[in-house]
Design an enzyme around this catalytic site. Structure first.
Site, PDB file in Angstrom:
ATOM      1  CB  SER A   1      43.500 -14.118   3.224  1.00  0.00           C
ATOM      2  OG  SER A   1      43.698 -12.927   2.448  1.00  0.00           O
ATOM      3  CG  ASP A   2      38.493 -16.078  -0.875  1.00  0.00           C
ATOM      4  OD1 ASP A   2      38.736 -15.275  -1.737  1.00  0.00           O
ATOM      5  OD2 ASP A   2      37.693 -16.930  -0.866  1.00  0.00           O
TER       6      ASP A   2
END
Ligand SMILES: *[C@@H]1O[C@H](CO)[C@@H](O)[C@H](O)[C@H]1NC(C)=O
Ligand SMILES: *[C@@H]1O[C@H](CO)[C@@H](O)[C@H](O)[C@H]1NC(C)=O
Length: 788
Positions: free
Chosen positions: A291-292
């Protein structure tokens, strides 16, 4: 935990974390299965290098408790001492050089290349690949010194759809064909070792980010954490997703990062269709999905898409996420499993994906110093060759936008006035995601060092203290400096104050008093050469300068990296003939009337929406995609190209592994049908003649215009292939381009399928064009006539 994203420039924070994690690195790099430390590990199958990775990972995961497993699902993974597994920091950056690692000790610096938007302007695949190799060589040195890991979250391959986006500098511009190619060549450079090396391990792990339809950071109150991008199947299939497909399939990237934003109501990190059906199953990602930073938290805390913290963990894992940059998955996964929101098997598969990658990087094969890349160290960082490549990247990228009366090159004997807030720029040349460079050569220093030395004078006058240029009190002194010079170089443009992560622009004009400074200096220098240099990532409205006869020459230098001033000076003095071409269209200020949040690529006449990028937009531009001048002139002709070809049948095209639509998984595709597109490659030979008096490099950009171009959502034209070539003055070179009808000539329909139109396709390179008639396959023709 403090939100990572609140520490703007998350790099600052990661640096602190890394320093903590790798403190005491004098002892060298820690590694798993260190039998000197723990002899009992010899009996564990996961430490047995004679076994296959999947067998080893299975053994390892079977020994882990639930608590240990969830502790591995975050970027700051803790050690598991009882299994001899050291802590690991997954987050490193290598956008244009090793960055966000703790510089110091034996490794205080690393080579800092130009930002990708400039490197892309070279349209030079070999260069992209070589830069990837240098980044990974230097990254291995940091690893071998115990300073950093081997998982780098680069490159950024989002399409720069809107000129205001603050992160354009990190991208390869507006074109999917170009960006797809950049992704593949850069990633292979990063990941693949020397083919002659005996090591079968990955040199480094790259990451394709940020998936997908992400190019709004913070614009007029809309930020990336809350933004819900409304995107059609068609735009996803032929604009937003192709670079990611290429990064995974052609680049063989071992990681992909999902973005912050939602797409059509669903956060990308919670989208099973995206992450599992498309990325893993259709494209075949062999690696991990991350994920960011804090994307998972955003799903709950910023948007309440996930009602509880456990829902956020479960939504992400169930969608196929393996690693959370942040801490949500470490904190809430165990409870989510107990509540039945996510199955333990999914946690196992995530952990397996993570440890498989660590094994593929050689982290379970004993001391790194005994392995393939173990010899890389301080002597391999900032080498003369690496630093020369950084200069070469800037040379090949810089774009000459105007050169009236062949004003450039300038004779070295001229006394020069170098003016502007970026005239002696250092850190500004490094853009964002920067490391500590080996050295700087500023524009001013470049003009001094690469000019004639004793035979001329070079005066520096900033004119404005910074690029914001809020005051005009230094302008008069700049005007006086300009008055006494033989020629004036104005180095203007932007910096991270105007365009950066979490900051989009609202205007395309030069900031503050910059235009006033340029005008007054141009007036004072009237009749003498005035060269305007724009340092920026995104495009700037410089129509005033384009149309001003007092300003004869304009260069765009992007953010040119540590030695950008050298490359700029070499072009100004004619030691290098420029060949860069804009990877992105430059628009007038009026473009800002369009809402930045409208993600549609196609124009919409009913709402006066003009569409996006050269593929769809037919309105006014200042400079268009692919524009760039040389000190010589080139002529093109089509030497070899088919007059007609028969396309594979529609069914065969839908079965092509490069078909963007994931719906085709439901088709009954035989192996023969899957291979038909690949078998239908054809060649186009273009002759490039250098009609001028100096040697030069030239990029052949081959566009195609499909039969229904500009109607019903079909692009006006599209880049099919490109290649750059050096041609001596008065000579000719042949460029061979390999094309595939399905992949390069197809147009994407509303349902996201790409199919070649039958009829007349126009191939064009510069002024030369060639008509290619695509005939329907016999099978399709038979179906069509049966339907008549
Ligand atoms: C230009 O910048 C360099 C690096 O910051 C600095 O050392 C030098 O003094 C500057 N030159 C002038 C003339 O201001
Ligand atoms: C799928 O293809 C196979 C082999 O070509 C064929 O035997 C089968 O009937 C096809 N199935 C459908 C549903 O078209």
């Amino acid at each position: 935990m403090a939100r990572i994203r609140e520490a703007v420039g998350a790099g600052t924070l990661v640096m602190v974390m890394l320093l903590g994690m790798f403190h005491g690195a004098e002892a060298g790099v820690e590694y798993a299965c260190n039998f000197d430390k723990d002899a009992s590990l010899k009996t564990m199958a996961f430490c047995d290098t004679s076994k296959a990775d999947d067998v080893r990972v299975k053994d390892l995961v079977s020994r882990m408790t639930m608590e240990e497993k969830v502790s591995q699902l975050v970027n700051t993974a803790v050690g598991i001492p009882r299994l001899g597994i050291p802590a690991y920091q997954w987050w490193q950056e290598g956008l244009h050089g090793v960055a966000h690692v703790p510089f110091g000790g034996a490794l205080p610096r690393a080579t800092s290349f130009p930002l990708p938007i400039l490197t892309t302007a070279s349209f030079n695949k070999d260069l992209w690949n070589q830069i990837g190799q240098v980044v990974s060589t230097e990254a291995r040195a940091f690893y071998n010194e115990g300073l950093a890991g081997l998982t780098y979250w680069s490159p950024v391959i989002n399409i720069a759809r809107d000129p205001r986006w603050g992160r354009i500098q990190e991208t390869s511009g507006e074109d999917p064909t170009t960006t797809s190619s950049y992704a593949a060549y850069f990633v292979r450079g990063m990941q693949e070792g020397d083919p002659a090396s005996s090591s079968k391990r990955l040199k480094l792990s790259a990451c394709c980010k940020h998936f997908t339809a992400y190019d709004v950071d913070n614009w007029e109150g809309v930020d990336r954490y809350h933004f819900d991008a409304k995107v059609t199947e068609q735009d996803l299939a032929d604009t937003y997703n192709p670079p990611f497909r290429s990064c995974v399939q052609d680049g063989r990237s071992t990681s992909l990062m999902c973005s912050y934003n939602k797409v059509n109501g669903v956060p990308t990190c919670a989208n099973h269709d995206f992450l599992v059906n498309t990325v893993r199953n259709t494209w075949g990602l062999d690696g991990y999905i991350v994920s960011d930073c804090d994307s998972v938290m955003v799903m709950h805390e910023s948007t309440n898409y996930s009602p509880t913290t456990e829902d956020a963990a479960a939504d992400a894992l169930n969608a196929g996420l393996d690693l959370n940059c942040g801490d949500y998955l470490a904190s809430y996964t165990e409870a989510a499993v107990q509540m039945g929101k996510v199955k333990e098997g999914r946690v196992d598969s995530a952990v397996s994906n993570l440890f498989t990658l660590r094994m593929r990087l050689g982290m379970f094969d004993g001391s790194p110093s005994n392995q393939g890349f173990g010899n890389l160290g301080a002597a391999d960082v900032c080498t003369p060759a690496h630093q020369e490549l950084a200069v070469e990247a800037a040379r090949l990228g810089i774009v000459m936008l105007k050169n009236d009366g062949n004003t450039l090159p300038l004779a070295k004997s001229n006394n020069l006035a170098v003016i502007g807030p970026n005239a002696n720029a250092t850190h500004t040349m490094l853009g964002n995601y920067e490391g500590v460079p080996c050295q700087y050569i500023t524009p001013y220093q470049g003009l001094v060092q690469f000019g004639s030395g004793d035979h001329n004078k070079v005066w520096l006058s900033q004119g404005c203290i910074s690029t914001a240029c809020q005051h005009d009190d230094l302008i008069q002194s700049a005007v006086e400096t300009a008055s006494k010079a033989d020629a004036v170089i104005l180095v203007m443009g932007l910096s991270q104050v105007h365009e950066s992560e979490a900051l989009d622009r609202t205007s395309l004009l030069l900031p503050g008093n910059q235009q006033t400074l340029i005008n007054q200096v141009a007036e004072a220098a009237a009749g003498r050469p005035v060269v305007l240099v724009i340092m920026s990532g995104g495009p700037v409205d410089i129509a005033f300068a384009k149309n001003d006869k007092r300003i004869q020459s304009i260069l765009w230098v992007g953010y040119p990296g540590q030695s950008g001033g050298q490359a700029m000076a070499e072009i100004i003095f004619g030691d290098h003939n420029p060949s860069g071409k804009l990877p992105m269209s430059w628009y007038p200020e009026s473009y800002t009337k369009i809402s930045m949040t409208n993600m549609a690529m196609r124009p919409d006449a009913s709402s006066n929406y003009p569409g996006r990028t050269y593929r769809f937009y037919t309105g006014e531009t200042i400079y268009s995609f692919g524009y760039g001048l040389s000190f010589t002139s080139f002529k093109h002709s089509f030497a070899v190209a088919p007059a007609s070809l028969t396309a594979p049948s529609v069914h065969e095209q839908l079965c092509d592994p490069h078909q963007p639509s994931s719906q085709t998984a439901t088709l009954n595709c035989s192996k023969a049908k899957q291979e038909m597109c690949a078998l239908s490659n054809f060649e186009v030979h273009v002759d490039v003649e250098n009609a001028g008096a100096v040697r030069g490099r030239h990029t052949v950009l081959l566009f195609f215009t499909p039969p229904s171009a500009g109607r019903n959502g079909t692009p006006v034209k599209e880049l099919a292939a490109f290649e750059s070539v050096i041609v001596e003055a008065g000579q000719q070179q042949r460029v061979v381009l390999s094309l595939n009808p399905c992949r390069h000539l197809g147009t994407v329909k509303e349902d996201g399928t790409r199919v070649v139109e039958a009829g007349n396709h126009l191939l064009s390179v510069g002024d030369a064009s060639h008509s290619l008639t695509v005939l329907s396959s016999l099978e399709d023709a038979a179906i069509a006539s049966a339907g008549d």
